[in-house]
Write an enzyme that holds these catalytic residues in place. Structure first.
Site, mmCIF file in Angstrom:
data_model
loop_
_atom_site.group_PDB
_atom_site.id
_atom_site.type_symbol
_atom_site.label_atom_id
_atom_site.label_comp_id
_atom_site.label_asym_id
_atom_site.label_seq_id
_atom_site.Cartn_x
_atom_site.Cartn_y
_atom_site.Cartn_z
ATOM 1 N N ARG B 91 152.429 -3.972 -44.601
ATOM 2 C CA ARG B 91 151.190 -3.599 -45.310
ATOM 3 C C ARG B 91 150.811 -4.534 -46.464
ATOM 4 O O ARG B 91 149.815 -4.327 -47.122
ATOM 5 C CB ARG B 91 151.271 -2.163 -45.853
ATOM 6 C CG ARG B 91 151.564 -1.123 -44.797
ATOM 7 C CD ARG B 91 150.324 -0.750 -44.010
ATOM 8 N NE ARG B 91 150.605 0.330 -43.073
ATOM 9 C CZ ARG B 91 150.562 0.193 -41.746
ATOM 10 N NH1 ARG B 91 150.213 -0.944 -41.197
ATOM 11 N NH2 ARG B 91 150.834 1.214 -40.964
ATOM 12 N N ASP B 331 159.853 0.391 -35.764
ATOM 13 C CA ASP B 331 158.395 0.526 -35.700
ATOM 14 C C ASP B 331 157.862 1.174 -36.984
ATOM 15 O O ASP B 331 156.961 2.007 -36.951
ATOM 16 C CB ASP B 331 157.971 1.329 -34.467
ATOM 17 C CG ASP B 331 156.485 1.187 -34.175
ATOM 18 O OD1 ASP B 331 155.945 0.107 -34.451
ATOM 19 O OD2 ASP B 331 155.876 2.160 -33.695
ATOM 20 N N GLY B 350 151.453 6.417 -36.513
ATOM 21 C CA GLY B 350 152.659 5.769 -37.014
ATOM 22 C C GLY B 350 153.555 6.647 -37.861
ATOM 23 O O GLY B 350 153.112 7.611 -38.475
#
Lengths: 323, 450
Positions: B91, B331, B350
């Protein structure tokens, strides 16, 4: 059927978020109580004061005239204070999130929140953030419990039972919360349910909900007691579900010819608003001997009075909030 | 690499320039060399100086190194290579309110991960050599663990124009991927696979046909009941089968991430048997959870591809056992409350995963589905080998990146106590076994359990 004594009883739940999970006893209690309100409404015995001092907020994130008005009337006939909020005029349009709205509404200390939202599960999400009772007035393509209750009430008044009836739900099953709530209710009450429509408007696993699936309407309507038509929900459709309205009407529009294979006393229902000439022929819709469509609207007010009555029985005080 | 609490690295025991440290009485586990024995390890200058069963006891050290060096008794606990997590969303740059390289690295340290490989779906996307270098620089300054990155296959992840594979690879990109979206255009995928071959890199493909997979959860009975648009398992099978054929056409290396379906795995198994350069990974949620985790509209269990049926979940475990699935990646996909506290259809996809990777993988061991070395290989040596990394092994002369853990210690995952900046864990409230006691990167402890 007139009952002078209103049925007593309680729901196990604080909210009415769906039909799935309600027991046959609870559904029967709701229908019996609704029946009493039908009589009371017809007798025009003046306003009840059952909900005096109770605040009911109609919170509609999606356009609705019929359902909102029906809830408003139900609340007012029971003597409650009803406030209408719709997405068009509120801060929701200004980007407030659903959770913020829930917190804001909760701070106003309502007793009952009646919520409609275009997303499945949104009403449940909101109910987790408030202290009052919440009634789902339709969430996305998930459930519309009061519609299923009013449909059941209309059927029961004419057929004197639900158990053993053969009901065909026809049309746009995929986008229909009404279909899902009706399937749960009718299955719980021992009716047999068929769903009829083009494969593109059927959820893939619909047979797992305990219904028989028909793509040919003439076969699907064979021998049924009730024909429940659904509105073609073009506003929820992105992409090609049916090639054209005229083709849809040819194969899935209800007319006398297709109706002829149903039982001779089969009744016709539609949750409204109707697309005449799309899913239902005008003549059939207006047939006073067969069509329950107007009566469904009347039942709607009674059912919503019963829901408000039962849910507020679970509230401790009339100064806001359940414990 | 940043050092914990800003400690100056110069004199840190085990670190570069510092005195050596010996870890003794440890159950040494190195999947790459098939080592599982009680022993010890001497760490010097940030590297493994000695390792083996002969160092099991503190007394044996006199022969191996200078007398009187600092000795850490591992109490018989497991000592394994630091985990290599080949699929992490950092991010940063662009969405620092959800996670930063620094906060992700702290979460990684707690989870025993010493190497993270970042997806390029930041803002801007990592589609230019300068951005690869900028992530590397940020990592050097702010990360506790090693950070590598993939680069985008297409500019801005737009699915249309290819990026400069050669320059990106030279800058350090480990492979090419459009992250959470498959490269849909078959001609583009064909060229990308051919072209990436030149640089010895793989294309890493999300395994879902984009148009068929626009739903919010697995298509089936539950999505029907909930009234939520579904993505069918077939969307994954179609993409995998098509892409295998394109890889076959080009001879390029193709890696599928997050494979979730029995039939998708069958296609990969078949491709491998035919000798094609096809590999794949999955994530812990695809073998530890199924679609029922969404039954209450639980948005924290909304992941992409969606959690599948119980049959698919079991097929993922079978594929881990028979080697069809090469590796497991967390992930890690951090999202703030505003992205998750929404109606299911609108919520972001997510789950965070850095701190839960090891205990969820150890479930496979406790359930006797994989041996301990086999399970560890999927999160250490196997992903490292796929990406051409030296990490993920314990061997003399390699960097001293390792984790000491108690494989049996029970604990409860509590999302609110996670180190990651975002708390969107699909495993909130799960009871697990396996606790990281110490994580060491380049010889320096970056996490010590309290």
């Amino acid at each position: 059927m007139s009952q002078s004594v209103f049925p007593v009883g309680r729901l196990r739940l604080r909210h009415l978020l769906g039909i799935e999970g309600l027991s046959a006893e609870e559904i029967t209690l709701l229908l019996d109580l609704s029946e009493s309100y039908v009589e009371q409404n017809r007798a025009r015995g003046g306003k009840s004061s059952l909900l005096r001092g109770r605040t009911i907020i109609n919170l509609f994130f999606e356009n609705s005239t019929r359902t909102r008005t029906s809830f408003e009337l139900a609340g007012k006939r029971l003597g409650g204070d009803v406030v209408n909020m719709s997405a068009e005029v509120s801060s929701i349009k200004k980007g407030e999130t659903l959770m913020d709205t829930a917190v804001t509404m909760n701070a106003m200390l309502p007793d009952v929140l009646i919520v409609r939202h275009p997303d499945s599960g949104a009403v449940k999400l909101l109910s987790e953030k408030v202290d009052c009772a919440v009634i789902n007035a339709g969430d996305g393509t998930h459930e519309h419990p009061t519609q299923a209750l009013l449909d059941a009430l209309a059927i029961r008044r004419h057929k004197k039972r639900l158990q053993g009836l053969l009901v065909a739900i026809c049309g746009d099953i995929l986008h229909s919360r009404v279909a899902r709530s009706n399937i749960h209710l009718l299955a719980t009450m021992g009716a047999r349910v068929r769903v009829v429509g083009p494969p593109t408007l059927m959820p893939t696993a619909i047979a797992r909900m305990g219904v028989e699936v028909f793509h040919d309407m003439r076969k699907g309507l064979e021998g049924v007691d009730i024909v429940m038509m659904l509105r073609l929900q073009t506003e929820r459709m992105q992409g090609n579900f049916v090639p054209s309205v005229r083709e849809y009407f040819r194969h899935y529009g209800l007319d006398y010819e297709k109706l002829s294979v149903a039982k001779p006393d089969a009744l016709i229902m539609h949750p409204g608003p109707m697309n005449r000439g799309v899913e239902i022929d005008s003549e059939v819709a207006d047939d006073v001997d067969r069509s329950l469509i107007r009566e469904q609207v009347e039942m709607g007010v009674a059912v919503r009075m019963a829901c408000l009555d039962l849910l507020t029985r679970n509230l401790v005080s009339n100064t806001g909030g359940a414990t | 690499m940043r050092y914990p609490d800003g400690v100056v690295p110069a004199k840190t025991p085990g670190g570069r320039g510092g005195p050596p440290v010996a870890y003794v009485n440890a159950r040494l586990l190195d999947p790459a060399s098939n080592l599982d024995a009680l022993g010890g390890m001497v760490v010097r200058n940030g590297q493994v100086a000695e390792i083996g069963a002969h160092l099991a006891a503190a007394g044996a050290l006199a022969a191996a190194g200078p007398a009187g060096i600092e000795t850490i008794d591992c109490g018989g606990m497991c000592l394994a290579p630091g985990l290599v997590d080949m699929r992490v969303q950092l991010r940063e740059p662009g969405e620092e309110h959800k996670e930063t390289i620094s906060t992700a690295s702290e979460a990684a340290a707690v989870g025993g991960i010493t190497t993270m490989v970042a997806l390029p779906n930041t803002r801007p996307a990592i589609d230019d050599a300068a951005l690869v270098e900028s992530v590397a620089r940020l990592a050097r300054e702010t990360s506790l663990v090693r950070v590598h990155t993939y680069a985008a296959v297409t500019r801005g992840l737009n699915g249309k124009e290819m990026t400069e594979f050669g320059l990106l690879a030279a800058a350090g990109a480990l492979g090419f991927t459009d992250a959470t979206h498959a490269v849909a255009d078959p001609q583009l995928l064909r060229r990308a696979l051919s072209y990436a071959r030149t640089f010895g890199k793989a294309i890493i493909q999300h395994p879902e046909e984009p148009i068929l997979s626009r739903g919010a959860m697995n298509e089936g009975e539950l999505s029907t009941r909930l009234g939520i648009p579904g993505s069918p398992a077939m969307a994954e099978i179609i993409q995998i089968e098509r892409d295998i054929r394109i890889a076959e056409l080009t001879g390029g290396r193709l890696h599928f991430s997050n494979v979730t379906t029995a039939q998708g795995l069958a296609a990969i198994r078949n491709a491998k048997a035919r000798g094609l350069a096809i590999t794949c990974d999955t994530a812990p949620h695809y073998f530890a959870l199924n679609e029922m985790a969404l039954s209450d509209y639980r948005t924290f269990a909304k992941v992409s591809p969606p959690l599948r049926s119980e049959d698919d979940r079991r097929a993922v475990i079978e594929a881990l056992k028979d080697g069809t699935i090469d590796a497991i990646a967390s992930d890690h996909s951090p999202h703030d409350q505003d992205s998750k506290r929404l109606p299911l259809a609108q919520a972001a996809f997510g789950t965070v995963g850095l701190e839960t990777l090891l205990p969820i993988v150890l479930e496979l061991v406790h359930n006797k589905q994989l041996g301990l070395l086999e399970a560890l290989a999927k999160i250490t040596s196997a992903p490292a080998a796929l990406l051409g990394l030296k990490e993920g092994r314990l061997a003399k002369g390699l960097a001293a990146d390792f984790v000491v853990f108690d494989p049996a210690a029970p604990w409860k995952i509590e999302a609110k106590r996670l180190q990651s900046k975002s708390k969107n864990s699909a495993f909130d409230d799960r009871l697990v076994q396996g606790r990281v006691l110490r994580t060491v990167a380049a010889g320096i402890p970056i996490h010590i359990a309290s």
